[in-house]
Design a protein around this motif. Structure first.
Motif, PDB file in Angstrom:
ATOM      1  N   SER A  57       5.661  21.624 108.451  1.00  0.00           N
ATOM      2  CA  SER A  57       5.017  22.926 108.630  1.00  0.00           C
ATOM      3  C   SER A  57       5.742  23.776 109.673  1.00  0.00           C
ATOM      4  O   SER A  57       5.604  24.994 109.677  1.00  0.00           O
ATOM      5  CB  SER A  57       3.550  22.754 109.003  1.00  0.00           C
ATOM      6  OG  SER A  57       3.432  22.236 110.308  1.00  0.00           O
TER       7      SER A  57
ATOM      8  N   THR B 289       4.497  21.459 102.410  1.00  0.00           N
ATOM      9  CA  THR B 289       3.957  22.001 103.661  1.00  0.00           C
ATOM     10  C   THR B 289       2.509  22.445 103.508  1.00  0.00           C
ATOM     11  O   THR B 289       1.757  22.436 104.472  1.00  0.00           O
ATOM     12  CB  THR B 289       4.785  23.201 104.167  1.00  0.00           C
ATOM     13  OG1 THR B 289       4.824  24.195 103.152  1.00  0.00           O
ATOM     14  CG2 THR B 289       6.177  22.786 104.550  1.00  0.00           C
ATOM     15  N   ARG B 290       2.103  22.819 102.317  1.00  0.00           N
ATOM     16  CA  ARG B 290       0.735  23.269 102.101  1.00  0.00           C
ATOM     17  C   ARG B 290      -0.215  22.128 101.766  1.00  0.00           C
ATOM     18  O   ARG B 290      -1.428  22.309 101.758  1.00  0.00           O
ATOM     19  CB  ARG B 290       0.702  24.326 101.001  1.00  0.00           C
ATOM     20  CG  ARG B 290       1.389  25.614 101.417  1.00  0.00           C
ATOM     21  CD  ARG B 290       1.277  26.728 100.431  1.00  0.00           C
ATOM     22  NE  ARG B 290       2.070  26.715  99.221  1.00  0.00           N
ATOM     23  CZ  ARG B 290       3.393  26.640  99.127  1.00  0.00           C
ATOM     24  NH1 ARG B 290       4.110  26.497 100.198  1.00  0.00           N
ATOM     25  NH2 ARG B 290       4.012  26.694  97.970  1.00  0.00           N
TER      26      ARG B 290
ATOM     27  N   ARG C 262      -2.337  18.865 102.429  1.00  0.00           N
ATOM     28  CA  ARG C 262      -2.946  18.260 103.619  1.00  0.00           C
ATOM     29  C   ARG C 262      -3.490  16.896 103.257  1.00  0.00           C
ATOM     30  O   ARG C 262      -4.493  16.797 102.572  1.00  0.00           O
ATOM     31  CB  ARG C 262      -4.032  19.160 104.177  1.00  0.00           C
ATOM     32  CG  ARG C 262      -3.441  20.441 104.763  1.00  0.00           C
ATOM     33  CD  ARG C 262      -4.458  21.259 105.409  1.00  0.00           C
ATOM     34  NE  ARG C 262      -5.206  20.437 106.373  1.00  0.00           N
ATOM     35  CZ  ARG C 262      -5.904  20.939 107.353  1.00  0.00           C
ATOM     36  NH1 ARG C 262      -5.961  22.211 107.523  1.00  0.00           N
ATOM     37  NH2 ARG C 262      -6.580  20.151 108.164  1.00  0.00           N
TER      38      ARG C 262
END
Length: 176
Positions: free
Chosen positions: A83, A167-168, A170
């Motif tokens: 991130s 990166t998005r 979770r």
């Protein structure tokens, strides 16, 4: 389909040191710290990087042992590392960013700022807390270093879009 678990689950308290319910597994590393080198070439850092992309798609993860807790911590740290990078970050800049991230102060299990306190036990005394902090710092440094080698394998000027795509995502809807 269930999430992938650590292959080091058999290495429990008898094989490695355990603090709280996190096992301190051996790591191949060039960074100073309490980790000792493993007997085989494959270590927990390689396993975290190998399982990151598959496991980051899961919202639930059944913990089967102390090695799974270290795997979860590693996956969440890799997610934080990715991130911090973007499409235009060079290898040199990324190295500086991830070294700073690895060396920044961070919360240990049992402390107020730790996001997974419900799953982790804290250290029982100050000596254990210091040992765990130095182990996790060494683990974070080695993980960041090996991550950069994978993300910038093809091009030193820009990171791989196949890694940045995560990166998005979770893992377990958590972040460090």
């Amino acid at each position: 389909m269930p999430a992938y678990h650590s292959t080091f689950l058999s290495e429990g308290p008898a094989d490695g040191r355990t603090i709280g319910n996190i096992v301190l597994l051996p790591i191949h590393t060039s960074f100073r710290g309490p980790a000792y080198p493993p007997e085989q070439d494959y270590d927990i850092v390689e396993e975290v990087l190998d399982l990151f992309r598959a496991n980051s798609l899961f919202k639930n993860f059944e913990i089967k042992g102390a090695a799974d807790r270290l795997l979860i911590y590693g996956i969440l740290f890799v997610s934080d590392c990715l991130s911090k990078l973007n499409k235009t970050t060079s290898l040199r800049e990324a190295t500086r960013i991830l070294n700073n991230l690895a060396l920044d102060s961070f919360a240990l299990p049992g402390e107020v700022g730790f996001p997974l306190n419900s799953l982790y036990q804290g250290p029982s005394n100050k000596n254990e807390a210091d040992l765990l902090r130095s182990y996790l710092q060494q683990f974070r440094q080695e993980l960041g270093d090996r991550l950069l080698k994978r993300v910038y394998k093809d091009n030193d000027a820009a990171p791989s879009k196949f890694w940045l795509a995560f990166t998005r995502k979770r893992f377990m809807n958590k972040s460090l």
